[in-house]
Design an enzyme around this catalytic site. Structure first.
Site, PDB file in Angstrom:
ATOM      1  N   SER A 119       0.882  -1.311   0.042  1.00  0.00           N
ATOM      2  CA  SER A 119      -0.140   0.011   0.003  1.00  0.00           C
ATOM      3  C   SER A 119       1.051   1.101   0.043  1.00  0.00           C
ATOM      4  CB  SER A 119      -0.928  -0.032   1.248  1.00  0.00           C
ATOM      5  OG  SER A 119      -1.936   0.978   1.118  1.00  0.00           O
ATOM      6  N   ASP A 158      -8.766  -5.670  -5.475  1.00  0.00           N
ATOM      7  CA  ASP A 158      -8.489  -4.767  -4.566  1.00  0.00           C
ATOM      8  C   ASP A 158      -9.033  -3.261  -5.093  1.00  0.00           C
ATOM      9  OD1 ASP A 158      -7.349  -2.705  -2.986  1.00  0.00           O
ATOM     10  OD2 ASP A 158      -5.075  -3.365  -3.525  1.00  0.00           O
ATOM     11  N   HIS A 179      -6.768  -6.107  -0.808  1.00  0.00           N
ATOM     12  CA  HIS A 179      -5.668  -5.349  -0.565  1.00  0.00           C
ATOM     13  C   HIS A 179      -4.966  -6.268   0.837  1.00  0.00           C
ATOM     14  CE1 HIS A 179      -3.847  -1.516  -0.562  1.00  0.00           C
ATOM     15  NE2 HIS A 179      -3.788  -1.506   0.795  1.00  0.00           N
TER      16      HIS A 179
END
Length: 760
Positions: A349, A469, A499
């Site tokens: 991320s 995601d 994610h």
């Protein structure tokens, strides 16, 4: 379980024998295959003074234990080898399988018995995953088969866990960055947490650039969240212009301070278990949060090249090009005399995003990045096609909200007292610059777009990304991966999850593949490892990973949507509007079942549809007003078993990342029965219908041709499946919630779904 073994390096007989000898296996090319297999098995039981006892607990045939077999005159056969190999890997006869041959086929077992190849089979077996999720050799080393001598030992081109994690060095340094992001007249200092094994050899470094690691301010974050209920603004017609601006660091001076030895220490930091795995294998771990975080100085600039520079300065220090101090008092400097200067960045991320940004600087010393679920353009994270568009699951968030979350200097009361007034000034400037009112691309976002500098990347690149995601959407990796220079080594793992990390999944040897790559790049090991450029998780079955050549094909198939005129009403009744605003998940459920305001088209497929790339909706649209927001989602619709998007723990703490160090669970995506699966989605302000830079007027009740690109994906639909196309206006998870009374009309007879088709 099913094997998808990408990490094993095919090895010559001579090399296999040499590596086995280095591990202490007493094998001899002159011995029979049976004798060598017995010697190998007995070595596995190094904890036992008498290996007859554990050997008798294995079976060689359904009616004979292994000890009896090796004491007999019977010859070694495929049946015996396979049965023993399965048990050595932790599979239990009568529990995990009854018929070995059928079970081996189900596993896609990578070793095919040939008596003349027994040495190579044993070598391959050691490098093969056990049921627990560890390779057999890693499992043996974790039990103490090799001593922790703080030196490198390799097997099949990979480093083994022989570094003592009970005697780690934990220290803190403060790197001087060529920045003054808070404009206080002082160069920013960057706190660096270092964890490294005690070793006489220069160590490579895994660096996690994580703005979260010094703490997060959730209270400030929540106060800063924006209300999504607002009217869609009618924008003036204009053309947006931006310019590429090189980031210019400030000048720094050579440091003449004495070398300090008394460094700040720490006892714990929230570590990333993939880093832990490599820590036990001779790779230093460092965690850096960058400017504007607790222990560092400066302002949280959130995504621009000033923030990137604060991480780059650490790589410069590891290579002797920047100064680090023992403390904020700056009385002594400290050098990275333990480091070999080669760095790989890790993390998911925001962490992976910083890796991408760093790679685009071309900084010397950055040999490789492992970037998972990473952003390549911050505009595409918080905006889409001229719209404010929240990341999935986080309505109301924007980049200045993220600044509040990660500006952890305010968690230190003294720093808050001294610096908060200036911080608020800079934060307000950031809030104005991001232009939440229009949703348009501008210079602020262009300065946070790493795609324009992708040509400068020279390190090896590994990306992982979930095709489910909707936080960091698949376009982020699609665009950066396809923008990478052809001269570099690049790799992409596309999985069917959301994610999430994937290094501890049962079905893919990601950890071991990274080990082989990092030994090549950071330790200079000539291991001849070759990893496919792209590996995709098949959505149609469990635990099946396939090589792919490209992400995005030029071959297309046009699907007609029908003949009707469909009306999409934007307005909801007050109670329904409030209910969806309070719970966007309720809105999504209603939308997917055809109960929200929408135009819905179901397409029954008459043949397989292997999607690879960016689906485009080409639509004939008109709006009843001079504004319009268009949303679309594509579903695999109908009740059937599909892969879940969250990995489920199969066993607890079965993976040992060293020798009884940093244990973690083995996970996997499992099948579940559900009614639909989102394949792709997309959003557009109709004033930006031609491109991002052009803002156009919307003529009332006049037909417009609109091309809406959806999120790229690779997804296989089969003959008889239903492809559901949903067209609507407000999305209560992602877009602004405009409840004004306008409607869109879609002419299906002049509209198509354009699908990129994967080749066979």
């Amino acid at each position: 379980m099913r094997y998808n073994q990408f990490s094993y390096i095919p090895t010559s007989l001579e090399r296999a024998a040499e590596e086995l000898k280095e591990l202490g296996f007493d094998l001899d090319l002159q011995k029979t295959a049976k004798a060598n297999l017995e010697s190998f098995l007995r070595k596995l039981f190094f904890h036992y003074p008498d290996s007859d006892y554990p050997l008798s607990h294995l079976i060689a045939k359904n009616d004979m234990d292994a000890l009896s077999f090796f004491q007999s005159e019977q010859e070694l056969s495929k049946e015996v080898f396979d049965l023993l190999a399965l048990q050595v890997l932790g599979f239990i006869p009568g529990v995990d399988f009854t018929e070995a041959d059928a079970f081996l086929d189900k596993l896609a077992f990578p070793i095919h018995f040939d008596e003349t190849e027994i040495i190579k089979h044993i070598h391959h077996l050691l490098a093969t995953r056990c049921k627990s999720g560890m390779t057999l050799i890693d499992d043996l080393v974790s039990q103490g088969m090799l001593t922790m001598d703080n030196d490198y030992h390799f097997f099949n081109g990979k480093s083994l866990a022989t570094f003592d994690t009970s005697q780690l060095i934990r220290e803190v340094v403060y790197v001087e960055a060529p920045l003054d992001t808070d404009q206080d007249g002082q160069l920013d200092l960057i706190k660096v947490n270092i964890i490294r094994p005690q070793s006489q050899k220069p160590l490579p470094t895994l660096m996690t650039p994580s703005p979260y690691h010094q703490g997060i301010n959730e209270v400030a974050n929540d106060k800063k969240l924006y209300r999504m209920e607002k009217e869609l603004v009618v924008k003036k017609r204009r053309q947006i212009t931006v310019e590429d601006r090189d980031f210019i660091p400030l000048e720094t001076q050579p440091c003449k301070l004495p070398i300090g030895q008394n460094l700040e220490s720490f006892s714990y930091i929230n570590s990333y278990s993939l880093n832990d795995y490599f820590l036990a294998r001779g790779f230093a771990n460092i965690y850096v949060s960058g400017v504007g975080t607790a222990g560092s100085t400066g302002f949280m600039t959130s995504g621009d090249y000033a923030q990137i520079e604060s991480f780059k300065a650490v790589i410069d220090w590891l290579n002797g090009r920047a100064t680090a101090y023992t403390s904020h008092s700056k009385t002594h400097q400290v050098r990275a005399d333990w480091a070999n200067g080669l760095v790989c960045t890790t993390g998911k991320s925001y962490l992976g995003t910083m890796s991408t940004g760093l790679a685009t600087t071309g900084v010397d010393g950055l040999a490789m990045i492992i970037a998972e679920s990473a952003i390549s353009s911050w505009y595409n994270y918080y905006r889409e096609n001229g719209l404010v568009c929240s990341p999935g699951g986080y309505p109301g968030e924007d980049l200045d909200v993220l600044t509040e979350l990660t500006y952890s200097r305010n968690l230190l009361a003294g720093d808050y007292l001294r610096h908060n007034d200036r911080y608020q000034e800079l934060l307000n400037q950031q809030s104005q610059a991001l232009d939440r009112q229009s949703g348009d691309y501008n210079q602020f976002w262009h300065d946070r777009n790493y795609l324009k500098n992708a040509h400068q990347i020279k390190c090896d690149v590994v990306y992982t990304h979930g095709l489910q995601d909707w936080n960091v959407k698949p376009r982020q990796v699609y665009e950066i991966f396809n923008a990478l220079p052809s001269t570099i080594n690049k790799h992409l793992f596309l999985h069917q999850g959301e994610h999430v990390y994937m290094h501890n999944w049962q079905s893919i040897d990601f950890r071991e593949s990274m080990n082989a790559l990092l030994c090549q790049k950071l330790l200079g090991l000539a291991n001849d490892f070759s990893l496919p450029e792209m590996i995709w998780q098949d959505n149609t079955c469990l635990q099946n990973w396939q090589e792919r050549k490209v992400f995005g094909t030029s071959t297309i198939k046009e699907l007609d949507l029908g003949q009707e005129l469909l009306l999409i009403d934007n307005h909801y009744g007050e109670d329904e509007f409030k209910a969806y605003g309070k719970d966007f998940r309720a809105f999504k459920a209603a939308l997917f079942e055809g109960k929200a305001n929408q135009a819905l088209v179901d397409i029954l497929l008459e043949e397989d549809l292997p999607i690879n790339g960016e689906i485009v909706l080409q639509l004939k649209v008109k709006s009843s007003e001079n504004k319009g927001l268009l949303s679309a989602q594509i579903l695999d619709y109908g009740k059937k078993k599909r892969l879940g998007d969250l990995p489920i723990a199969l066993t607890q703490s079965s993976i040992d990342n060293g020798q009884n160090f940093s244990r973690e669970s083995l996970k996997e995506l499992l099948f579940r029965e559900d009614s639909y699966r989102v394949i792709s989605k997309g959003f557009m302000n109709l004033q930006n219908r031609n491109n991002l830079s052009s803002i156009e007027t919307i003529p009332n009740n006049k037909w417009m041709t609109v091309r809406l690109p959806l999120q790229p994906t690779i997804y296989h639909l089969e003959k008889g499946d239903t492809l559901r196309v949903i067209l609507y206006t407000t999305d209560f998870e992602h877009t602004v919630r405009d409840n004004s009374n306008y409607a869109l009309t879609i002419d299906l007879s002049q509209s198509q779904l354009i699908v990129p088709i994967a080749s066979n």
